[in-house]
Design a protein around this motif. Structure first.
Motif, PDB file in Angstrom:
ATOM      1  N   CYS A   1       0.812  -1.220   0.000  1.00 40.71           N
ATOM      2  CA  CYS A   1       0.000   0.000   0.000  1.00 40.71           C
ATOM      3  C   CYS A   1       0.844   1.267   0.000  1.00 40.71           C
ATOM      4  CB  CYS A   1      -0.938   0.021   1.203  1.00 40.71           C
ATOM      5  SG  CYS A   1      -2.111  -1.341   1.241  1.00 40.71           S
ATOM      6  N   VAL A   2       0.447   2.246  -0.782  1.00 39.76           N
ATOM      7  CA  VAL A   2       1.098   3.547  -0.875  1.00 39.76           C
ATOM      8  C   VAL A   2       0.009   4.620  -0.851  1.00 39.76           C
ATOM      9  CG1 VAL A   2       2.604   5.022  -2.240  1.00 39.76           C
ATOM     10  CG2 VAL A   2       2.931   2.540  -2.291  1.00 39.76           C
ATOM     11  N   PRO A   3       0.215   5.666  -0.023  1.00 36.65           N
ATOM     12  CA  PRO A   3       1.181   5.843   1.054  1.00 36.65           C
ATOM     13  C   PRO A   3       0.987   4.788   2.155  1.00 36.65           C
ATOM     14  CG  PRO A   3       0.090   7.923   0.502  1.00 36.65           C
ATOM     15  CD  PRO A   3      -0.689   6.828  -0.148  1.00 36.65           C
ATOM     16  N   GLN A   4       1.826   4.841   3.167  1.00 33.41           N
ATOM     17  CA  GLN A   4       1.796   3.813   4.199  1.00 33.41           C
ATOM     18  C   GLN A   4       0.477   3.835   4.967  1.00 33.41           C
ATOM     19  OE1 GLN A   4       4.691   4.173   7.346  1.00 33.41           O
ATOM     20  NE2 GLN A   4       4.714   1.967   7.705  1.00 33.41           N
ATOM     21  N   ILE A   5      -0.084   2.637   5.127  1.00 32.27           N
ATOM     22  CA  ILE A   5      -1.282   2.457   5.953  1.00 32.27           C
ATOM     23  C   ILE A   5      -0.888   1.622   7.153  1.00 32.27           C
ATOM     24  CG2 ILE A   5      -3.600   1.439   6.050  1.00 32.27           C
ATOM     25  CD1 ILE A   5      -3.821   1.875   3.041  1.00 32.27           C
ATOM     26  N   ILE A   6      -1.309   2.076   8.325  1.00 34.72           N
ATOM     27  CA  ILE A   6      -0.993   1.330   9.553  1.00 34.72           C
ATOM     28  C   ILE A   6      -2.274   0.684  10.064  1.00 34.72           C
ATOM     29  CG2 ILE A   6      -0.093   1.456  11.899  1.00 34.72           C
ATOM     30  CD1 ILE A   6       1.522   3.883  11.039  1.00 34.72           C
TER      31      ILE A   6
ATOM     32  N   GLU B   1      -8.636  -3.540  11.360  1.00 40.15           N
ATOM     33  CA  GLU B   1      -9.366  -2.263  11.362  1.00 40.15           C
ATOM     34  C   GLU B   1      -8.513  -1.195  10.681  1.00 40.15           C
ATOM     35  OE1 GLU B   1     -12.083   0.656  14.134  1.00 40.15           O
ATOM     36  OE2 GLU B   1     -10.958  -0.988  15.077  1.00 40.15           O
ATOM     37  N   ILE B   2      -9.121  -0.512   9.732  1.00 38.69           N
ATOM     38  CA  ILE B   2      -8.451   0.552   8.981  1.00 38.69           C
ATOM     39  C   ILE B   2      -9.167   1.870   9.269  1.00 38.69           C
ATOM     40  CG2 ILE B   2      -7.758   1.364   6.694  1.00 38.69           C
ATOM     41  CD1 ILE B   2      -6.420  -1.243   7.515  1.00 38.69           C
ATOM     42  N   TYR B   3      -8.394   2.885   9.586  1.00 38.23           N
ATOM     43  CA  TYR B   3      -8.975   4.196   9.883  1.00 38.23           C
ATOM     44  C   TYR B   3      -8.885   5.094   8.647  1.00 38.23           C
ATOM     45  CZ  TYR B   3      -8.499   2.450  14.627  1.00 38.23           C
ATOM     46  OH  TYR B   3      -8.592   1.670  15.748  1.00 38.23           O
ATOM     47  N   PRO B   4      -9.777   6.084   8.538  1.00 39.80           N
ATOM     48  CA  PRO B   4      -9.699   7.016   7.406  1.00 39.80           C
ATOM     49  C   PRO B   4      -8.325   7.665   7.344  1.00 39.80           C
ATOM     50  CG  PRO B   4     -11.727   7.350   8.643  1.00 39.80           C
ATOM     51  CD  PRO B   4     -10.879   6.419   9.452  1.00 39.80           C
ATOM     52  N   GLY B   5      -7.714   7.653   6.162  1.00 40.15           N
ATOM     53  CA  GLY B   5      -6.367   8.201   6.020  1.00 40.15           C
ATOM     54  C   GLY B   5      -6.367   9.692   5.722  1.00 40.15           C
ATOM     55  N   GLN B   6      -5.260  10.321   5.997  1.00 39.76           N
ATOM     56  CA  GLN B   6      -5.110  11.754   5.745  1.00 39.76           C
ATOM     57  C   GLN B   6      -4.271  12.039   4.500  1.00 39.76           C
ATOM     58  OE1 GLN B   6      -6.762  14.017   7.646  1.00 39.76           O
ATOM     59  NE2 GLN B   6      -7.602  12.219   8.699  1.00 39.76           N
ATOM     60  N   ASN B   7      -3.557  11.032   3.996  1.00 42.08           N
ATOM     61  CA  ASN B   7      -2.636  11.238   2.874  1.00 42.08           C
ATOM     62  C   ASN B   7      -3.174  10.630   1.583  1.00 42.08           C
ATOM     63  OD1 ASN B   7      -0.656  12.489   4.586  1.00 42.08           O
ATOM     64  ND2 ASN B   7      -0.139  10.442   5.343  1.00 42.08           N
ATOM     65  N   ARG B   8      -4.416  10.858   1.306  1.00 43.83           N
ATOM     66  CA  ARG B   8      -5.059  10.291   0.127  1.00 43.83           C
ATOM     67  C   ARG B   8      -4.472  10.848  -1.174  1.00 43.83           C
ATOM     68  NH1 ARG B   8     -11.195  10.981   2.537  1.00 43.83           N
ATOM     69  NH2 ARG B   8     -10.834   9.678   4.356  1.00 43.83           N
ATOM     70  N   PRO B   9      -4.581  10.073  -2.250  1.00 45.82           N
ATOM     71  CA  PRO B   9      -5.218   8.755  -2.376  1.00 45.82           C
ATOM     72  C   PRO B   9      -4.292   7.609  -1.965  1.00 45.82           C
ATOM     73  CG  PRO B   9      -4.462   9.483  -4.509  1.00 45.82           C
ATOM     74  CD  PRO B   9      -4.168  10.610  -3.558  1.00 45.82           C
ATOM     75  N   TYR B  10      -4.860   6.564  -1.389  1.00 44.93           N
ATOM     76  CA  TYR B  10      -4.139   5.338  -1.085  1.00 44.93           C
ATOM     77  C   TYR B  10      -4.392   4.348  -2.225  1.00 44.93           C
ATOM     78  CZ  TYR B  10      -3.647   7.292   3.584  1.00 44.93           C
ATOM     79  OH  TYR B  10      -3.324   8.107   4.639  1.00 44.93           O
ATOM     80  N   TYR B  11      -3.361   3.606  -2.587  1.00 43.23           N
ATOM     81  CA  TYR B  11      -3.511   2.693  -3.714  1.00 43.23           C
ATOM     82  C   TYR B  11      -2.571   1.499  -3.561  1.00 43.23           C
ATOM     83  CZ  TYR B  11       0.639   5.256  -5.390  1.00 43.23           C
ATOM     84  OH  TYR B  11       1.882   5.841  -5.492  1.00 43.23           O
ATOM     85  N   ILE B  12      -2.795   0.482  -4.389  1.00 51.13           N
ATOM     86  CA  ILE B  12      -1.953  -0.715  -4.392  1.00 51.13           C
ATOM     87  C   ILE B  12      -0.731  -0.435  -5.260  1.00 51.13           C
ATOM     88  CG2 ILE B  12      -1.839  -3.154  -5.013  1.00 51.13           C
ATOM     89  CD1 ILE B  12      -4.876  -3.288  -4.507  1.00 51.13           C
ATOM     90  N   ARG B  13       0.426  -0.548  -4.683  1.00 56.09           N
ATOM     91  CA  ARG B  13       1.674  -0.142  -5.329  1.00 56.09           C
ATOM     92  C   ARG B  13       1.852  -0.771  -6.712  1.00 56.09           C
ATOM     93  NH1 ARG B  13       6.380   1.444  -2.670  1.00 56.09           N
ATOM     94  NH2 ARG B  13       5.562   0.546  -0.745  1.00 56.09           N
ATOM     95  N   SER B  14       1.645  -2.077  -6.825  1.00 56.72           N
ATOM     96  CA  SER B  14       1.910  -2.785  -8.078  1.00 56.72           C
ATOM     97  C   SER B  14       0.949  -2.385  -9.197  1.00 56.72           C
ATOM     98  CB  SER B  14       1.813  -4.297  -7.848  1.00 56.72           C
ATOM     99  OG  SER B  14       0.505  -4.657  -7.435  1.00 56.72           O
ATOM    100  N   MET B  15      -0.202  -1.821  -8.850  1.00 56.24           N
ATOM    101  CA  MET B  15      -1.198  -1.442  -9.848  1.00 56.24           C
ATOM    102  C   MET B  15      -1.093   0.023 -10.257  1.00 56.24           C
ATOM    103  SD  MET B  15      -4.504  -3.480  -8.264  1.00 56.24           S
ATOM    104  CE  MET B  15      -5.561  -3.084  -9.649  1.00 56.24           C
ATOM    105  N   GLY B  16      -0.357   0.807  -9.490  1.00 51.45           N
ATOM    106  CA  GLY B  16      -0.219   2.219  -9.792  1.00 51.45           C
ATOM    107  C   GLY B  16      -1.405   3.025  -9.281  1.00 51.45           C
ATOM    108  N   LYS B  17      -1.218   4.336  -9.203  1.00 52.78           N
ATOM    109  CA  LYS B  17      -2.241   5.214  -8.629  1.00 52.78           C
ATOM    110  C   LYS B  17      -3.528   5.218  -9.455  1.00 52.78           C
ATOM    111  CE  LYS B  17      -0.777   9.070  -6.961  1.00 52.78           C
ATOM    112  NZ  LYS B  17      -0.254  10.472  -6.869  1.00 52.78           N
ATOM    113  N   GLU B  18      -3.416   5.266 -10.781  1.00 50.02           N
ATOM    114  CA  GLU B  18      -4.612   5.372 -11.628  1.00 50.02           C
ATOM    115  C   GLU B  18      -5.471   4.114 -11.582  1.00 50.02           C
ATOM    116  OE1 GLU B  18      -1.595   6.305 -12.515  1.00 50.02           O
ATOM    117  OE2 GLU B  18      -1.952   8.473 -12.549  1.00 50.02           O
ATOM    118  N   ASN B  19      -4.847   2.956 -11.482  1.00 51.22           N
ATOM    119  CA  ASN B  19      -5.593   1.694 -11.515  1.00 51.22           C
ATOM    120  C   ASN B  19      -5.755   1.040 -10.149  1.00 51.22           C
ATOM    121  OD1 ASN B  19      -5.791   1.747 -14.400  1.00 51.22           O
ATOM    122  ND2 ASN B  19      -3.672   1.033 -14.513  1.00 51.22           N
TER     123      ASN B  19
END
Length: 499
Positions: free
Chosen positions: A76-81, A98-116
Motif C-alpha cells: 500500500c502507498v502511502p503507508q497504511i498502519i 481495522e483501517i482508519y480514514p487516512g489523511q494522505n489520500r489517495p491510497y492505492y496498491i503499489r503494483s497497480m499504480g495510482k490510476e488503476n
C-alpha cells in the motif's frame, strides 16, 4: 467486534472472510478503499453467507497477523498502519483488521499504480475510482480545495467581479434585515481575501469559486429539477435545469420544489396558518448543502426529483474527508469547498458549524413529519424527504392541493372556481376582483404588470393589495424577488364563522 454486530451481517464498513486469502491483493483492495473513505473492518474467520463464526487455527493466529501487517506495509502507498487484533468468540478465534480514514489520500496498491490501484467503498463493495474521484482524493491529501484553484480557461472580468460584490452586499443586507445602505460595501479586495481571486503581479486571476459564482462556464455545475408521475422516473410532469451563479441556482431550485409540493391551510385555535406539506427550511437547507459541499469535479449535476411519496436531493461526490453519516448528524463538519463555504456563510446562506443535518432533522420534527433519510451512495450523497406520514399510514398531501391558491378541504379545480365565485368575489370591489383574477392566473405577476393591465398607478395597486393582505385574502410566500402571491379562498368563510 460483538456477536450482535457479526449477526447483523456485512455493510459498507464491515467485510467477512472465512480465511485469509492466499493472494493478498484480494483483500488489499478493501484496505485501500477503507483508507480512502470512512474506514472499516475486515473480520477473518466468519462466513459471509451464513454469518457463522468458523474461526481460524489458534496456533496460526500470530502468523496470520504478521502476514497481514507485512502485506499492508509492502503493498500500500502511502503507508497504511492497520490495527490488527484477535479475539475469542463462541470459543473460536477470529482476527480483526481495522483501517482508519487516512489523511494522505489517495491510497492505492503499489503494483497497480495510482490510476488503476485506487479504490473506494460503494454500497459494501470496493470499486476502482474514476478520474474525478481520484482528483478529489488528491486535493484532499494535499489539503487543497478545488474551488480555490486558479481557472486557467477564464480571464478576469471586472464587471463580473463588481456584480458579485454587489450581490454579496444585497444578500448580507437581506439576511440581517437591514437596508443595503447600512451594510459595508464589498470590494474586489474582499474577493481576493476570500480566495475568489488571486494576484499575479498587477493582475487578478479568477479561481474556480469565482467562475462558479459569476458566469459559471462549468457544464455540470447546475441543478436539475424534475417532477415525476408516480414513484419512478418513467413519466416527467415538469422539469427544469438551473444554471448561472450557484447562489442563484439555490433560490430557483427551492422555488421549484415549493411549486410542486402541496400547500394548504391549517387551523390552530382561531388562527389560520398556511403550511406546506414538508418543512420549507429543511428543504432549503438540503439544497444549500448539495450545492456547497458537492464535488465539482464530477461530471454530473445536483438532481432534485419529486415523486408522489418523496422528494430526493442528490449531490455528486462521496462524503468529504472520511466523514460518516453518523458523524455528520452529530454535528461534525469537513468542508470540501472552502471558498464557497466562506462566501455562503458571509452571505447568511449557511452556518459553518456543521448544523445542516441537525437543522433538517429538527425542522421535520417541529413540522410533525417523518425525519429525512441520509443516504451515502459512495460516489454521491442523497437526502430524502418523505411525503407520507409513516406513523398514521396517511399521506401528508391529503390535506393539500396542487394549485397556486390556498384552500382547505377542497380537492378539485371546479370546487376552487365555485368557491371563488360564490364566497370570495361577492365580498370584493371591482378593482379587488381584477387583482385577484390576475394573481390566480399568474401568482408571480408583479405590481408593475398589474398596474399596466388594469390601467392604474403602481401606488393604487399597492393600496388594493395591502387591503387584501390585511383581510387575510392575499398572502406572500417566498423571498421578495423569487416569491409568489397566493389567494386564501377560505378567509371570508372563516371571518363569517367567527362573527
Amino acid at each position: 467486534m460483538t456477536l450482535e454486530e457479526i449477526k447483523s451481517g456485512e455493510s459498507k464498513n464491515v467485510e467477512f472472510k472465512i480465511k485469509l486469502p492466499d493472494d493478498s491483493k484480494k483483500y488489499m483492495k478493501t484496505i485501500v478503499a477503507y483508507a480512502n473513505t470512512s474506514g472499516g473492518k475486515i473480520i477473518i474467520g466468519v462466513d459471509d453467507d451464513t454469518r457463522n463464526i468458523v474461526g481460524v487455527d489458534p496456533s496460526a493466529v500470530f502468523q496470520i497477523m504478521d502476514k497481514i501487517a507485512n502485506a499492508v506495509s509492502d503493498m500500500c502507498v502511502p503507508q497504511i498502519i492497520p490495527d490488527v487484533t484477535f479475539q475469542t468468540m463462541e470459543e473460536k478465534c477470529i482476527v480483526q483488521i481495522e483501517i482508519y480514514p487516512g489523511q494522505n489520500r489517495p491510497y492505492y496498491i503499489r503494483s497497480m499504480g495510482k490510476e488503476n490501484g485506487t479504490y473506494i467503498r460503494v454500497a459494501g463493495t470496493s470499486r476502482p475510482v474514476d478520474e474525478a474521484i481520484l482528483k478529489d482524493l488528491q486535493y484532499q491529501g494535499a489539503g487543497k480545495s478545488y474551488d480555490e484553484i486558479v481557472n486557467v480557461e477564464t480571464d478576469y472580468d471586472e464587471r463580473q467581479a463588481l456584480k458579485l460584490c454587489n450581490d454579496i452586499q444585497k444578500y448580507i443586507a437581506e439576511s440581517r434585515g437591514l437596508p443595503i445602505s447600512k451594510v459595508r460595501k464589498i470590494a474586489v479586495t474582499n474577493l481576493e481575501n476570500w480566495g475568489f481571486l488571486k494576484k499575479s503581479g498587477q493582475n487578478y486571476l479568477p479561481t474556480n469559486a469565482f467562475v462558479l459564482c459569476t458566469n459559471n462556464i462549468f457544464r455540470f455545475a447546475r441543478i436539475q429539477c424534475a417532477l415525476f408521475k408516480g414513484e419512478d422516473r418513467a413519466v416527467f410532469v415538469d422539469k427544469r435545469e438551473f444554471a448561472g451563479p450557484i447562489y442563484n441556482q439555490i433560490e430557483e431550485a427551492y422555488q421549484f420544489v415549493l411549486k410542486h409540493i402541496n400547500l394548504g391551510a391549517t387551523i390552530d385555535g382561531i388562527v389560520r396558518k398556511d403550511k406546506y406539506e414538508l418543512p420549507p427550511e429543511s428543504i432549503r437547507e438540503a439544497i444549500i448543502n448539495s450545492v456547497c459541499h458537492r464535488c465539482y469535479l464530477e461530471h454530473s449535476c445536483v438532481q432534485i426529483a419529486i415523486y408522489d411519496s418523496r422528494v430526493e436531493i442528490t449531490s455528486p461526490g462521496m462524503l468529504y474527508g472520511g466523514l460518516t453519516v453518523e458523524q455528520a448528524i452529530a454535528g461534525r463538519s469537513k468542508i470540501r469547498n472552502v471558498c464557497i463555504a466562506e462566501l455562503f456563510s458571509r452571505m447568511g446562506i449557511i452556518e459553518q458549524w456543521g448544523t445542516g443535518f441537525q437543522r433538517m432533522i429538527q425542522g421535520c420534527r417541529e413540522y410533525g413529519v417523518q425525519g429525512p433519510e441520509f443516504v451515502d451512495m459512495g460516489d454521491a450523497f442523497r437526502v430524502i424527504f418523505y411525503r407520507r406520514n409513516v406513523e398514521t399510514g396517511t399521506e401528508n398531501k391529503d390535506r393539500f392541493i396542487k394549485t397556486g391558491t390556498i384552500i382547505a378541504n377542497t380537492s378539485t379545480e371546479s370546487e376552487i372556481t365555485d368557491k371563488v365565485e360564490d364566497d370570495l368575489f361577492s365580498a370584493l370591489s371591482d378593482t379587488e376582483k381584477k387583482v385577484v383574477r390576475l394573481i390566480l392566473k399568474n401568482p408571480e405577476i408583479t405590481q408593475d404588470k398589474m398596474a399596466e393591465i388594469i390601467g392604474m398607478s403602481k401606488n393604487g395597486i399597492r393600496y388594493v393589495m395591502n387591503k387584501l393582505k390585511n383581510r387575510g385574502i392575499l398572502v406572500r410566500v417566498g423571498a421578495t424577488k423569487k416569491g409568489k402571491w397566493f389567494i386564501d379562498l377560505g378567509s371570508k368563510a372563516s371571518e363569517e364563522e367567527s362573527i
